[in-house]
Design a protein around this motif. Structure first.
Motif, PDB file in Angstrom:
ATOM      1  N   UNK A 169      30.272  63.312  42.762  1.00  0.00           N
ATOM      2  CA  UNK A 169      29.993  61.875  42.671  1.00  0.00           C
ATOM      3  C   UNK A 169      30.205  61.374  41.246  1.00  0.00           C
ATOM      4  N   UNK A 170      29.588  62.062  40.282  1.00  0.00           N
ATOM      5  CA  UNK A 170      29.696  61.631  38.891  1.00  0.00           C
ATOM      6  C   UNK A 170      31.147  61.646  38.424  1.00  0.00           C
ATOM      7  N   UNK A 171      31.875  62.686  38.752  1.00  0.00           N
ATOM      8  CA  UNK A 171      33.280  62.812  38.358  1.00  0.00           C
ATOM      9  C   UNK A 171      34.105  61.657  38.920  1.00  0.00           C
ATOM     10  N   UNK A 172      33.995  61.433  40.212  1.00  0.00           N
ATOM     11  CA  UNK A 172      34.801  60.390  40.851  1.00  0.00           C
ATOM     12  C   UNK A 172      34.382  58.991  40.393  1.00  0.00           C
ATOM     13  N   UNK A 173      33.087  58.770  40.302  1.00  0.00           N
ATOM     14  CA  UNK A 173      32.587  57.439  39.936  1.00  0.00           C
ATOM     15  C   UNK A 173      33.010  57.061  38.521  1.00  0.00           C
ATOM     16  N   UNK A 174      32.872  57.987  37.575  1.00  0.00           N
ATOM     17  CA  UNK A 174      33.192  57.686  36.177  1.00  0.00           C
ATOM     18  C   UNK A 174      34.674  57.445  35.964  1.00  0.00           C
ATOM     19  N   UNK A 175      35.507  58.020  36.820  1.00  0.00           N
ATOM     20  CA  UNK A 175      36.943  57.831  36.677  1.00  0.00           C
ATOM     21  C   UNK A 175      37.467  56.661  37.492  1.00  0.00           C
ATOM     22  N   UNK A 176      36.573  55.964  38.197  1.00  0.00           N
ATOM     23  CA  UNK A 176      36.971  54.758  38.916  1.00  0.00           C
ATOM     24  C   UNK A 176      37.311  54.954  40.376  1.00  0.00           C
ATOM     25  N   UNK A 177      37.099  56.153  40.928  1.00  0.00           N
ATOM     26  CA  UNK A 177      37.369  56.406  42.348  1.00  0.00           C
ATOM     27  C   UNK A 177      36.069  56.234  43.127  1.00  0.00           C
ATOM     28  N   UNK A 178      35.704  54.997  43.364  1.00  0.00           N
ATOM     29  CA  UNK A 178      34.381  54.697  43.896  1.00  0.00           C
ATOM     30  C   UNK A 178      34.230  55.055  45.376  1.00  0.00           C
ATOM     31  N   UNK A 179      35.302  54.952  46.152  1.00  0.00           N
ATOM     32  CA  UNK A 179      35.217  55.367  47.559  1.00  0.00           C
ATOM     33  C   UNK A 179      34.983  56.868  47.652  1.00  0.00           C
ATOM     34  N   UNK A 180      35.687  57.625  46.840  1.00  0.00           N
ATOM     35  CA  UNK A 180      35.497  59.074  46.809  1.00  0.00           C
ATOM     36  C   UNK A 180      34.080  59.415  46.356  1.00  0.00           C
ATOM     37  N   UNK A 181      33.564  58.653  45.405  1.00  0.00           N
ATOM     38  CA  UNK A 181      32.191  58.859  44.935  1.00  0.00           C
ATOM     39  C   UNK A 181      31.188  58.617  46.057  1.00  0.00           C
ATOM     40  N   UNK A 182      31.430  57.591  46.868  1.00  0.00           N
ATOM     41  CA  UNK A 182      30.540  57.303  47.998  1.00  0.00           C
ATOM     42  C   UNK A 182      30.536  58.443  49.003  1.00  0.00           C
ATOM     43  N   UNK A 183      31.701  59.019  49.254  1.00  0.00           N
ATOM     44  CA  UNK A 183      31.791  60.152  50.180  1.00  0.00           C
ATOM     45  C   UNK A 183      31.008  61.337  49.633  1.00  0.00           C
ATOM     46  N   UNK A 184      31.159  61.608  48.336  1.00  0.00           N
ATOM     47  CA  UNK A 184      30.430  62.718  47.719  1.00  0.00           C
ATOM     48  C   UNK A 184      28.926  62.512  47.830  1.00  0.00           C
TER      49      UNK A 184
END
Length: 401
Positions: A169-184
């Motif tokens: 979540x942290x990795x994806x969210x910080x890099x701007x991949x918010x949909x991927x962060x939501x899945x995580x």
């Protein structure tokens, strides 16, 4: 490829505002902002803060990431981070497929230190190392969990996998991949339930509230945080250090949500509850449930909430007494300097803002490089000057402006 300096969040807000046939005055009224705020942001003379972006995104019916221009693909390619997204996405899809016949999981005692290092790297915003190791650990722990019978070992495997999803979540969210962060984050909830750990579930809800806050849904974010406190109360030792650390972190998150809603009374109440939790622990505990909580964090959020409330002079005054101890999570220290850069920019103190930006870059370079507010602040500083200094030009080139 660098982007022109006039390609910024404010310009994108102006484009979508015109597409929706709204004047600056109409957008300001619907977003509960001042017209002067909208005008300055659209011209790029004031940073497009998370609260402002969330408010106008709701009115314009567009995702926040679209207005921020995330993810920053050119910088991701330069840092070789773009190639890590697809393997992570594939690894997140493994959760319900059962054991992988090509994987023989190691004993959990061998895997646990690796997961701990992964969490440490996440708190240090070392995204490259996290992204490279994460897919393999997700695959190994998913298989291990599938093979273990019910019992303590299976709960331990579930907890380790939940922390891997947290790092995803942290990795994806910080890099701007918010949909991927939501899945995580959804996967984290699934495994935290199997770990039967109410504090882990509460940590997950804290991150869920951050996603809601990003969209400007302060009310729902606070509801989620209240639910998280209910989970903390279910812990077998609600007065223990881990429970107090998680509860204190949740109070700080609620204070930020209230500050973005300009609810000063709720900010005061939540900050007082956070102080009580910190007093109950008696010291900073940076690695307990990776909450990074203690008196230092309470002081930091005292500054941050004052910035959000627009009390910039008070924020700067409070910041004078703030000292981060050795070993404090770089994610938190970097965030503090980003917030101070924003405050100094809004106060017209360009040199102080640049110093804060350089500190953010030095302490947590990958966090600063991919943080939308850093780009907005640098852009505002450049546009306010007839000629950018060499130092400021260097910062602008570094983030891709």
């Amino acid at each position: 490829m660098q982007h022109p300096i006039d390609e910024h969040t404010g310009a994108r807000i102006a484009d979508y505002r015109k597409l929706r046939h709204l004047t600056q005055e109409a957008l300001a009224q619907r977003a509960f902002l001042s017209r002067s705020c909208i005008a300055k942001v659209e011209k790029g003379l004031a940073p497009a803060t998370p609260a402002v972006v969330a408010a106008v995104a709701r009115v314009l019916q567009v995702d926040v990431a679209v207005l921020n221009g995330q993810p920053y693909t050119s910088q991701l390619r330069q840092d070789h981070l773009d190639r890590l997204i697809a393997p992570l996405s594939d690894a997140l899809d493994l959760y319900d497929l059962g054991p992988d016949p090509d994987i023989t999981p190691r004993p959990l005692a061998w895997i646990e230190p690796e997961v701990r290092r992964l969490c440490e790297n996440t708190c240090a915003t070392e995204y490259s190392g996290v992204g490279e190791r994460l897919p393999g650990l997700l695959g190994e722990l998913t298989t291990a969990l599938s093979l273990l019978p019910a019992g303590e070992e299976r709960r331990k495997a579930a907890a380790l996998l939940a922390w891997c999803y947290w790092t995803a979540y942290e990795f994806a969210y910080r890099l701007g991949y918010h949909l991927l962060a939501s899945i995580a984050l959804e996967r984290m909830g699934w495994t935290a339930e199997q770990a039967q750990d109410p504090l882990l579930l509460a940590v997950r809800l804290g991150r869920r509230s951050s996603m809601l806050l990003r969209r400007g849904d302060n009310r729902m974010a606070l509801r989620i945080l209240d639910r998280a406190h209910h989970l903390v109360g279910q812990h077998e030792e609600p007065g223990s250090v881990p429970a107090l650390a998680v509860a204190g972190s949740l109070h700080l998150a609620a204070a930020i949500a209230a500050a973005q809603a300009k609810d000063a009374d709720t900010v005061t109440g939540r900050m007082e509850l956070a102080r009580r939790s910190a007093d109950g622990i008696g010291q900073d505990v940076p690695e307990v449930y990776w909450a990074g909580f203690g008196g230092t964090n309470v002081h930091h959020f005292d500054v941050a909430t004052r910035v959000e409330l627009g009390r910039l002079g008070e924020a700067v005054q409070s910041a004078k007494d703030l000292r981060f101890p050795a070993g404090h999570p770089r994610m938190r220290v970097g965030r503090y300097h980003i917030e101070m850069a924003r405050a100094y920019t809004e106060m017209g103190k360009a040199e102080a803002a640049q110093r804060s930006l350089h500190l953010a870059r030095t302490i947590a370079p990958q966090q600063a490089r991919y943080h939308p507010l850093v780009r907005e602040t640098i852009g505002a500083l450049v546009r306010r000057r007839r000629r950018a200094t060499e130092s400021l030009s260097s910062l602008a080139a570094w983030v891709g402006l």
